[in-house]
Write an enzyme that holds these catalytic residues in place. Structure first.
Site, PDB file in Angstrom:
ATOM      1  N   ASP A  37       0.720  -0.986   0.070  1.00 37.89           N
ATOM      2  CA  ASP A  37      -0.048   0.036  -0.124  1.00 37.89           C
ATOM      3  C   ASP A  37       0.789   1.312  -0.060  1.00 37.89           C
ATOM      4  O   ASP A  37       2.183   1.194   0.324  1.00 37.89           O
ATOM      5  CB  ASP A  37      -0.764   0.119   1.308  1.00 37.89           C
ATOM      6  CG  ASP A  37      -2.181   0.686   1.064  1.00 37.89           C
ATOM      7  OD1 ASP A  37      -3.268   0.311   0.734  1.00 37.89           O
ATOM      8  OD2 ASP A  37      -2.052   2.124   1.003  1.00 37.89           O
ATOM      9  N   ASN A  90      -5.107  -4.536  -7.106  1.00 39.93           N
ATOM     10  CA  ASN A  90      -6.325  -3.875  -6.378  1.00 39.93           C
ATOM     11  C   ASN A  90      -6.141  -2.367  -6.163  1.00 39.93           C
ATOM     12  O   ASN A  90      -7.217  -1.975  -6.358  1.00 39.93           O
ATOM     13  CB  ASN A  90      -6.594  -4.476  -5.047  1.00 39.93           C
ATOM     14  CG  ASN A  90      -7.534  -3.761  -4.340  1.00 39.93           C
ATOM     15  OD1 ASN A  90      -8.646  -3.898  -4.520  1.00 39.93           O
ATOM     16  ND2 ASN A  90      -7.075  -3.002  -3.326  1.00 39.93           N
ATOM     17  N   TYR A 156     -11.639   7.722 -14.567  1.00 40.72           N
ATOM     18  CA  TYR A 156     -12.083   6.527 -13.613  1.00 40.72           C
ATOM     19  C   TYR A 156     -12.747   5.331 -14.836  1.00 40.72           C
ATOM     20  O   TYR A 156     -12.193   4.097 -15.028  1.00 40.72           O
ATOM     21  CB  TYR A 156     -12.975   6.496 -12.648  1.00 40.72           C
ATOM     22  CG  TYR A 156     -13.068   5.373 -11.502  1.00 40.72           C
ATOM     23  CD1 TYR A 156     -12.115   5.127 -10.830  1.00 40.72           C
ATOM     24  CD2 TYR A 156     -14.260   4.688 -11.781  1.00 40.72           C
ATOM     25  CE1 TYR A 156     -12.221   3.895  -9.887  1.00 40.72           C
ATOM     26  CE2 TYR A 156     -14.425   3.289 -11.000  1.00 40.72           C
ATOM     27  CZ  TYR A 156     -13.250   3.142 -10.114  1.00 40.72           C
ATOM     28  OH  TYR A 156     -13.265   1.970  -9.209  1.00 40.72           O
ATOM     29  N   LYS A 160     -10.798   1.939 -16.035  1.00 42.36           N
ATOM     30  CA  LYS A 160     -11.268   0.585 -15.628  1.00 42.36           C
ATOM     31  C   LYS A 160     -11.823  -0.124 -16.907  1.00 42.36           C
ATOM     32  O   LYS A 160     -11.543  -1.255 -17.043  1.00 42.36           O
ATOM     33  CB  LYS A 160     -12.623   0.754 -14.734  1.00 42.36           C
ATOM     34  CG  LYS A 160     -12.270   1.380 -13.263  1.00 42.36           C
ATOM     35  CD  LYS A 160     -11.188   0.473 -12.599  1.00 42.36           C
ATOM     36  CE  LYS A 160     -10.813   1.028 -11.189  1.00 42.36           C
ATOM     37  NZ  LYS A 160      -9.924  -0.221 -10.637  1.00 42.36           N
ATOM     38  N   ILE A 189     -19.122  -0.454  -3.393  1.00 39.41           N
ATOM     39  CA  ILE A 189     -18.793  -1.198  -2.335  1.00 39.41           C
ATOM     40  C   ILE A 189     -18.340  -0.177  -1.161  1.00 39.41           C
ATOM     41  O   ILE A 189     -17.917   0.777  -1.263  1.00 39.41           O
ATOM     42  CB  ILE A 189     -17.571  -1.966  -2.593  1.00 39.41           C
ATOM     43  CG1 ILE A 189     -17.774  -2.876  -3.673  1.00 39.41           C
ATOM     44  CG2 ILE A 189     -17.098  -2.888  -1.459  1.00 39.41           C
ATOM     45  CD1 ILE A 189     -18.944  -3.709  -3.921  1.00 39.41           C
ATOM     46  N   THR A 191     -16.576   1.337   1.432  1.00 39.02           N
ATOM     47  CA  THR A 191     -15.085   1.129   1.532  1.00 39.02           C
ATOM     48  C   THR A 191     -14.781   2.404   2.002  1.00 39.02           C
ATOM     49  O   THR A 191     -15.481   3.543   1.643  1.00 39.02           O
ATOM     50  CB  THR A 191     -14.272   0.674   0.748  1.00 39.02           C
ATOM     51  OG1 THR A 191     -14.362   1.656  -0.367  1.00 39.02           O
ATOM     52  CG2 THR A 191     -14.581  -0.672   0.091  1.00 39.02           C
TER      53      THR A 191
END
Ligand code: NAP
Length: 249
Positions: A37, A90, A156, A160, A189, A191
């Site tokens: 990370d 990810n 974005y 993707k 999601i 998060t």
């Protein structure tokens, strides 16, 4: 029998959200982990959680937009655990949320650098290492926005969609080396990435999913776990949405 016994896996962006859930799921199923990370404090928390589960993990700070970081992650897998079998690309960012005509060069460049170039740089380093270990799997976390669009997220959405194409291209090239490459397309999601929204926006987004709610990081981790495991041995070049029916409408 656990699903990933004897495997060594790396997960980028594993300090939070979906990446953390994936790393913990891989560890619960027996994999040893390289956790990465940009946020060292969050990465250390993921390592501590995995160790508390009885697993093994090391943290390596790396920005996925930089090639050297991916080389370091693969090297860490070899140094600490002797091989690399699984990589989950990810790490990703949302971008500024502006209309295309208001999007700055900087916002476009950074989103593409992290979400698309980061996956390319990752696979370029990972495929030879996984092949050398006798084969394995790469799981790229794209988005439902890898197949449909929303307004005010052009960098974005483009990144993707690109991630899905890159996944298919890599799958064709890596198949002969026994490296399977697949992408996951999560719906929205809950998060930290989504935490900045007001309640009205949260409710409106929930209503766009046929299931009428946001997904959880664990629901994405279940798909990423299956794709990484030998249970998905005939699956490559695929893009699996896990989007609560968002794109079925
Ligand atoms: P998140 O909660 O923001 O967590 C992502 C983690 O990656 C954070 O710890 C973040 O650190 C780190 N990170 C950011 N930029 C990085 C970089 N350049 N190199 C390495 N690490 C970096 O995100 P998430 O919601 O779990 O999303 C994970 C992936 O799923 C992303 O690819 C995202 O596009 C995708 N996805 C998410 C959703 C959703 O609704 N959440 C939906 C579809 C797809 P900092 O927080 O310090 O920046």
């Amino acid at each position: 029998m656990m699903m990933l016994t004897g495997k060594v896996a790396l997960v980028t962006g594993a300090g939070a959200g979906i990446g953390r859930a994936i790393a913990e799921s891989y560890a619960r199923e027996g994999a040893r982990l390289v956790i990465s990370d940009v946020n060292a404090a969050l990465g250390a928390e993921t390592v501590a959680t995995i160790e508390a589960l009885g697993g093994q993990a090391v943290f390596v700070k790396a920005d996925v937009a930089e090639a050297a970081g991916h080389v370091a992650l693969v090297a860490a897998a070899h140094q600490h655990f002797g091989a690399l079998h699984i990589a989950c690309n990810n790490a990703g960012i949302a971008g500024g949320g502006r209309a295309l005509t208001e999007t700055t060069d900087e916002d476009w460049g950074r989103v593409i650098a992290v979400n698309l170039t980061g996956v390319f740089l990752g696979m370029r380093a990972q495929i030879p290492a996984i092949a050398a270990a006798g084969g394995g799997a790469i799981v790229n976390i794209a988005s439902v926005l890898g197949s449909v669009a929303i307004p005010n997220s052009a960098p974005y959405v483009a990144s993707k969609h690109g991630c899905v194409g890159l996944t298919r291209a890599a799958a064709l090239e890596a198949a002969g080396q026994k490296v399977r490459v697949n992408a996951v397309g999560p719906g929205f999601i809950a998060t930290p990435m989504a935490a900045k929204l007001d309640q009205a926006s949260i409710d409106a987004i929930a209503a766009k999913h046929a299931l009428g709610r946001w997904g959880t990081a664990q629901e994405i981790a279940e798909v990423a776990l299956w794709l990484a495991s030998d249970k998905a041995s005939f699956v490559t070049g695929a893009y699996y949405t896990a989007d609560g029916g968002y794109s079925a409408q």
